[in-house]
Scaffold this motif. Structure first.
Motif, PDB file in Angstrom:
ATOM      1  N   PHE A   7       0.847  -1.199   0.000  1.00 12.41           N
ATOM      2  CA  PHE A   7       0.000   0.000   0.000  1.00 12.41           C
ATOM      3  C   PHE A   7       0.878   1.243   0.000  1.00 12.41           C
ATOM      4  N   GLN A   8       0.298   2.357  -0.384  1.00 13.26           N
ATOM      5  CA  GLN A   8       0.991   3.644  -0.369  1.00 13.26           C
ATOM      6  C   GLN A   8       0.527   4.433   0.839  1.00 13.26           C
ATOM      7  N   PRO A   9       1.447   4.974   1.654  1.00 12.43           N
ATOM      8  CA  PRO A   9       1.038   5.790   2.793  1.00 12.43           C
ATOM      9  C   PRO A   9       0.202   6.987   2.333  1.00 12.43           C
ATOM     10  N   ALA A  10      -0.806   7.333   3.122  1.00  8.84           N
ATOM     11  CA  ALA A  10      -1.705   8.420   2.768  1.00  8.84           C
ATOM     12  C   ALA A  10      -1.036   9.772   2.921  1.00  8.84           C
ATOM     13  N   LEU A  11      -1.442  10.731   2.111  1.00  5.46           N
ATOM     14  CA  LEU A  11      -1.020  12.106   2.293  1.00  5.46           C
ATOM     15  C   LEU A  11      -1.694  12.684   3.526  1.00  5.46           C
ATOM     16  N   ALA A  12      -1.007  13.578   4.227  1.00  7.05           N
ATOM     17  CA  ALA A  12      -1.580  14.179   5.427  1.00  7.05           C
ATOM     18  C   ALA A  12      -2.876  14.901   5.103  1.00  7.05           C
TER      19      ALA A  12
END
Length: 262
Positions: free
Chosen positions: A249-254
């Motif tokens: 998965f790709q970490p979410a943007l703040a």
């Protein structure tokens, strides 16, 4: 050649590596940081089963007539199925490395697992259990006369493990065994070194020493052992292949989060 900066002797199946007031960091049993005069690598007999390790190690050191003093009463120790007579050392610059290497219990990491890999996989559900037995394990004791900055000693474990994996991949097609362990040490009073990565003098020396010591120990072990150097998990007496898959998965943007991080 002069004596190594981390002097070693072997007796009664025990290798003692000594340098006074060394700060060690161990990934083995009862590991972590400690200051002691010595680090040890102990060969266990074939068929040996895990027991109360503290009393067992103390008894082995006493039988080997290695006296413990205030400086080494809490010395780090590793256990191996490889005969200590097969231990080999290597030195480069400020670094000395000792290795014992046997791979009867290889741990493969296929990039594209196949049904055969899944059949060879023996996942361990109990975090306290160890998979693999036999005359195996790759143990390293790494010492430098430099004084490493905070974090650099921990990084030296990564450098040594990477060099071990590269060497074993070249020699046997696997990056390690199910029971490998590393002890690294530095001299707090030595010449300071801020970093220990592969591009530094210390890191490069560790890589060279690990390569030479592991290859030499493998050759010594398989010159005398009743087995040939395995080149795949299927060739070994014991072994595992990590065939399970993980979710990527790709970490979410703040900005995508409705609530700020706490």
């Amino acid at each position: 050649m002069t004596d190594p900066d981390y002097d070693a002797v072997r007796r009664a199946g025990v290798l003692r590596v000594r340098r006074p007031a060394t700060e060690w960091l161990s990934t083995g049993w009862n590991g972590g940081r400690r200051t002691a005069d010595c680090a040890y690598n102990l060969s266990v007999p074939e068929g040996w089963e895990r027991t109360a390790l503290g009393p067992y190690i103390d008894d082995r050191l006493e039988r080997a007539e290695f006296e413990t003093t205030a400086g080494d009463a809490a010395s780090p120790a590793l256990l191996t199925g490889v005969d200590i007579a097969d231990a080999r050392g290597a030195r480069c610059g400020s670094v000395t490395v000792y290795a014992t290497a046997g791979i009867s219990n290889p741990a493969a990491l296929p990039m594209e697992p196949t049904p055969a890999d899944r059949a060879a996989s023996t996942a361990v559900e109990d975090d306290d259990a160890e998979s693999g037995q036999g005359r195996g394990t790759v143990n390293l004791i790494v010492g430098t006369t430099r004084a490493l900055a905070s974090g650099a000693l921990e990084n030296l474990i990564a450098v040594a493990a990477e060099a071990k994996a590269a060497t074993l991949l070249a020699e046997a097609g696997v990056p390690g065994t199910t029971t490998d362990a590393i002890i690294v040490g530095h001299d707090p009073s030595g010449s300071p070194a801020a970093f220990s990565g592969s591009g530094t003098d210390v890191g490069a020396a560790v890589r060279a020493c690990v390569r030479e010591a592991v290859r030499a120990s493998l050759r010594a072990h398989y010159a005398t052992a009743d087995a040939e150097l395995p080149t795949a998990v299927d060739d070994a007496t014991y072994g595992v292949s990590t065939a399970r898959r993980a979710d990527v998965f790709q970490p979410a943007l703040a900005s995508d989060r409705s609530q700020p991080d706490s």
